[in-house]
Write a protein that holds these residues in place. Structure first.
Motif, PDB file in Angstrom:
ATOM      1  N   ALA A 177       6.198  17.031  -6.038  1.00 35.05           N
ATOM      2  CA  ALA A 177       6.570  15.628  -6.145  1.00 35.05           C
ATOM      3  C   ALA A 177       5.346  14.727  -5.998  1.00 35.05           C
ATOM      4  CB  ALA A 177       7.625  15.286  -5.096  1.00 35.05           C
ATOM      5  N   GLN A 178       4.466  15.057  -5.051  1.00 33.05           N
ATOM      6  CA  GLN A 178       3.265  14.251  -4.841  1.00 33.05           C
ATOM      7  C   GLN A 178       2.373  14.261  -6.085  1.00 33.05           C
ATOM      8  OE1 GLN A 178       2.541  12.435  -2.078  1.00 33.05           O
ATOM      9  NE2 GLN A 178       0.701  11.648  -3.115  1.00 33.05           N
TER      10      GLN A 178
ATOM     11  N   THR B 203      11.865   9.382  -6.376  1.00 32.20           N
ATOM     12  CA  THR B 203      12.875   8.335  -6.559  1.00 32.20           C
ATOM     13  C   THR B 203      12.452   7.031  -5.885  1.00 32.20           C
ATOM     14  OG1 THR B 203      14.074   9.208  -4.643  1.00 32.20           O
ATOM     15  CG2 THR B 203      14.742   9.986  -6.818  1.00 32.20           C
ATOM     16  N   GLN B 204      11.813   7.135  -4.725  1.00 26.21           N
ATOM     17  CA  GLN B 204      11.352   5.929  -4.037  1.00 26.21           C
ATOM     18  C   GLN B 204      10.242   5.238  -4.819  1.00 26.21           C
ATOM     19  OE1 GLN B 204      12.810   4.708  -1.177  1.00 26.21           O
ATOM     20  NE2 GLN B 204      11.581   2.890  -1.720  1.00 26.21           N
TER      21      GLN B 204
ATOM     22  N   ILE C  94       1.035  12.011 -12.953  1.00 22.25           N
ATOM     23  CA  ILE C  94       1.800  11.787 -14.184  1.00 22.25           C
ATOM     24  C   ILE C  94       2.429  10.398 -14.202  1.00 22.25           C
ATOM     25  CG2 ILE C  94       3.771  12.553 -15.548  1.00 22.25           C
ATOM     26  CD1 ILE C  94       3.168  15.402 -14.697  1.00 22.25           C
ATOM     27  N   LEU C  95       3.282  10.100 -13.220  1.00 21.44           N
ATOM     28  CA  LEU C  95       4.017   8.841 -13.264  1.00 21.44           C
ATOM     29  C   LEU C  95       3.093   7.630 -13.158  1.00 21.44           C
ATOM     30  CD1 LEU C  95       7.208   9.590 -11.114  1.00 21.44           C
ATOM     31  CD2 LEU C  95       6.934   9.651 -13.591  1.00 21.44           C
ATOM     32  N   ARG C  96       2.227   7.616 -12.153  1.00 20.57           N
ATOM     33  CA  ARG C  96       1.402   6.423 -11.936  1.00 20.57           C
ATOM     34  C   ARG C  96       0.426   6.176 -13.093  1.00 20.57           C
ATOM     35  NH1 ARG C  96       0.702   3.822  -7.222  1.00 20.57           N
ATOM     36  NH2 ARG C  96       1.419   5.636  -6.029  1.00 20.57           N
ATOM     37  N   PRO C  97      -0.369   7.164 -13.513  1.00 24.64           N
ATOM     38  CA  PRO C  97      -1.350   6.855 -14.569  1.00 24.64           C
ATOM     39  C   PRO C  97      -0.789   6.870 -15.984  1.00 24.64           C
ATOM     40  CG  PRO C  97      -1.644   9.115 -13.829  1.00 24.64           C
ATOM     41  CD  PRO C  97      -0.566   8.527 -12.963  1.00 24.64           C
ATOM     42  N   HIS C  98       0.283   7.623 -16.240  1.00 22.18           N
ATOM     43  CA  HIS C  98       0.714   7.811 -17.626  1.00 22.18           C
ATOM     44  C   HIS C  98       2.084   7.214 -17.941  1.00 22.18           C
ATOM     45  CE1 HIS C  98      -2.690  10.474 -18.362  1.00 22.18           C
ATOM     46  NE2 HIS C  98      -2.398  11.122 -17.242  1.00 22.18           N
ATOM     47  N   ALA C  99       3.036   7.316 -17.016  1.00 23.82           N
ATOM     48  CA  ALA C  99       4.393   6.845 -17.307  1.00 23.82           C
ATOM     49  C   ALA C  99       4.543   5.349 -17.073  1.00 23.82           C
ATOM     50  CB  ALA C  99       5.409   7.617 -16.473  1.00 23.82           C
ATOM     51  N   LEU C 100       4.009   4.831 -15.972  1.00 23.80           N
ATOM     52  CA  LEU C 100       4.191   3.408 -15.663  1.00 23.80           C
ATOM     53  C   LEU C 100       3.688   2.479 -16.761  1.00 23.80           C
ATOM     54  CD1 LEU C 100       3.546   2.965 -11.832  1.00 23.80           C
ATOM     55  CD2 LEU C 100       5.705   2.922 -13.086  1.00 23.80           C
TER      56      LEU C 100
ATOM     57  N   GLN D 223      14.243  11.653 -17.405  1.00 24.54           N
ATOM     58  CA  GLN D 223      13.653  12.893 -16.926  1.00 24.54           C
ATOM     59  C   GLN D 223      14.786  13.816 -16.510  1.00 24.54           C
ATOM     60  OE1 GLN D 223      11.259  12.048 -13.474  1.00 24.54           O
ATOM     61  NE2 GLN D 223      12.901  11.035 -12.376  1.00 24.54           N
ATOM     62  N   ASP D 224      14.515  15.130 -16.527  1.00 25.47           N
ATOM     63  CA  ASP D 224      15.566  16.058 -16.138  1.00 25.47           C
ATOM     64  C   ASP D 224      15.647  16.139 -14.615  1.00 25.47           C
ATOM     65  OD1 ASP D 224      13.502  17.716 -15.281  1.00 25.47           O
ATOM     66  OD2 ASP D 224      13.506  18.920 -17.109  1.00 25.47           O
ATOM     67  N   ASN D 225      16.450  17.082 -14.135  1.00 22.66           N
ATOM     68  CA  ASN D 225      16.723  17.164 -12.711  1.00 22.66           C
ATOM     69  C   ASN D 225      15.892  18.220 -11.998  1.00 22.66           C
ATOM     70  OD1 ASN D 225      18.829  15.131 -12.623  1.00 22.66           O
ATOM     71  ND2 ASN D 225      20.070  16.575 -13.778  1.00 22.66           N
ATOM     72  N   ALA D 226      14.680  18.480 -12.484  1.00 20.50           N
ATOM     73  CA  ALA D 226      13.780  19.377 -11.760  1.00 20.50           C
ATOM     74  C   ALA D 226      13.486  18.795 -10.380  1.00 20.50           C
ATOM     75  CB  ALA D 226      12.492  19.581 -12.552  1.00 20.50           C
ATOM     76  N   ARG D 227      13.198  19.655  -9.425  1.00 22.70           N
ATOM     77  CA  ARG D 227      13.035  19.202  -8.043  1.00 22.70           C
ATOM     78  C   ARG D 227      11.953  18.137  -7.865  1.00 22.70           C
ATOM     79  NH1 ARG D 227      14.125  24.140  -3.759  1.00 22.70           N
ATOM     80  NH2 ARG D 227      16.287  24.543  -4.392  1.00 22.70           N
ATOM     81  N   PRO D 228      10.776  18.285  -8.507  1.00 20.38           N
ATOM     82  CA  PRO D 228       9.785  17.202  -8.367  1.00 20.38           C
ATOM     83  C   PRO D 228      10.281  15.862  -8.902  1.00 20.38           C
ATOM     84  CG  PRO D 228       8.755  19.196  -9.201  1.00 20.38           C
ATOM     85  CD  PRO D 228      10.232  19.425  -9.261  1.00 20.38           C
TER      86      PRO D 228
END
Length: 336
Positions: free
Chosen positions: A212-213, A249-250, A219-225, A237-242
């Motif tokens: 998750a970290q 989610t937070q 991924i999320l901070r540099p590429h998705a946002l 996104q799918d329901n993989a644990r990360p």
């Protein structure tokens, strides 16, 4: 006459008696029009559509045998022909090829099965519920705002049994006819990507085990946002644990990212899965196959950038059909 099964002959006869044209019936059963014509002439002459007595080897199975074979394989589609030979009651001298012939007459042929996710009753219920909730979504008003994301693992060498070699008799073990396969496919690389009707993300190399970290920071901070800056943007996104971890989610909540709820075990609902297949085919079609992981990653990134945006748009435009398909299948597997 081309071989129509007994059931198909009865159906064709019923359609003829109902007034349907011979050409339409022939197209339905994928046979020539003369085949349907001879079937009708035979019925008018004999009152039956059964085969006429002919010279040659007598039929090895009785009607009861044929019915037993057909029903047994309809109840369990994964049974082998040899198992049916062994299960036939009474004395007989049938071969497994005879069983296959009877199955062919019933319209049953051995095919490579579709591989799908294991779906429990709850999975199917959730998939139907999700499909019903999004049945009224349109591409123009809804799906064009969604960014579909996923990770995928690409092998350096894939040996799935579909590759063929042209060789002569007795050349099976010739050095130039052997498909040498390294252990575990020689390893591979994992990548992350996201697609939208208007564009795509960069193809991100994911090294090692994703947590998750790492998912948030790499991924999320540099590429998705940056892709989700539009206030109407929706992130899938799918329901993989990360992806479902509290940290993830937070992070998405803190940045006001609207996340599309997603049913578990539903890769067939995500159009990016088809894009992964296309990306893999493009790499395999290269004249020079990647020799190592670095070459594979470079090839993936190059091919990812050259996929026409129109192809991505067509995939996302299939979302209404996917929703209808999963509802019609009652949550079971769909053709997508």
């Amino acid at each position: 006459m081309a071989r129509l099964s007994r059931e198909d002959r009865q159906i064709a006869l019923g359609r003829l008696q109902a007034g349907q044209s011979q050409s339409a019936i022939a197209r339905h059963f994928h046979v020539s029009q003369s085949t349907i014509s001879r079937l009708w002439v035979r019925f008018q002459a004999t009152g039956s559509v059964a085969d006429l007595p002919r010279a040659g080897r007598p039929r090895a199975t009785t009607a009861a045998h044929d019915r037993f074979i057909r029903l047994r394989h309809l109840r369990n589609r994964f049974l082998s022909a040899l198992s049916s030979v062994q299960a036939l009651p009474g004395p007989h001298r049938l071969s497994d090829q005879t069983v296959r012939n009877r199955l062919h007459e019933a319209g049953l042929r051995a095919r490579r099965p579709h591989r799908g996710a294991v779906l429990t009753r709850r999975h199917r219920q959730n998939r139907v519920q999700w499909g019903n909730q999004h049945l009224r979504w349109t591409v123009r008003n809804h799906w064009r705002h969604v960014w579909f994301s996923d990770e995928s693992y690409f092998l350096l060498q894939r040996h799935d049994g579909r590759r063929r070699v042209y060789r002569r008799v007795n050349e099976r073990y010739a050095p130039n006819c052997v498909d040498e396969a390294p252990v575990h496919g020689g390893g591979g690389v994992m990548v992350w990507g996201a697609i939208n009707t208007a564009g795509r993300s960069t193809l991100v190399h994911v090294q090692g085990r994703i947590t998750a970290q790492r998912y948030v920071e790499e991924i999320l901070r540099p590429h998705a946002l940056p892709l989700l800056a539009d206030q109407d943007a929706i992130f899938q996104q799918d329901n993989a644990r990360p992806h479902t971890a509290r940290l993830t989610t937070q992070f998405l909540t803190d940045h006001n990212v609207q996340v599309l709820p997603w049913p578990s075990m539903s890769p067939d609902m995500n159009p990016i899965e088809h894009l992964w297949d296309e990306l893999d085919r493009r790499v395999r079609r290269r004249e020079e196959a990647p020799a190592n992981h670095r070459d594979l990653l470079q090839a993936l990134q190059e091919e990812w950038d050259t996929i026409p945006q129109q192809d991505i748009r067509h995939l996302i435009q299939s979302m209404p059909r996917r929703c209808r398909a999963v509802v019609a299948a009652q949550g079971s597997h769909t053709p997508y």
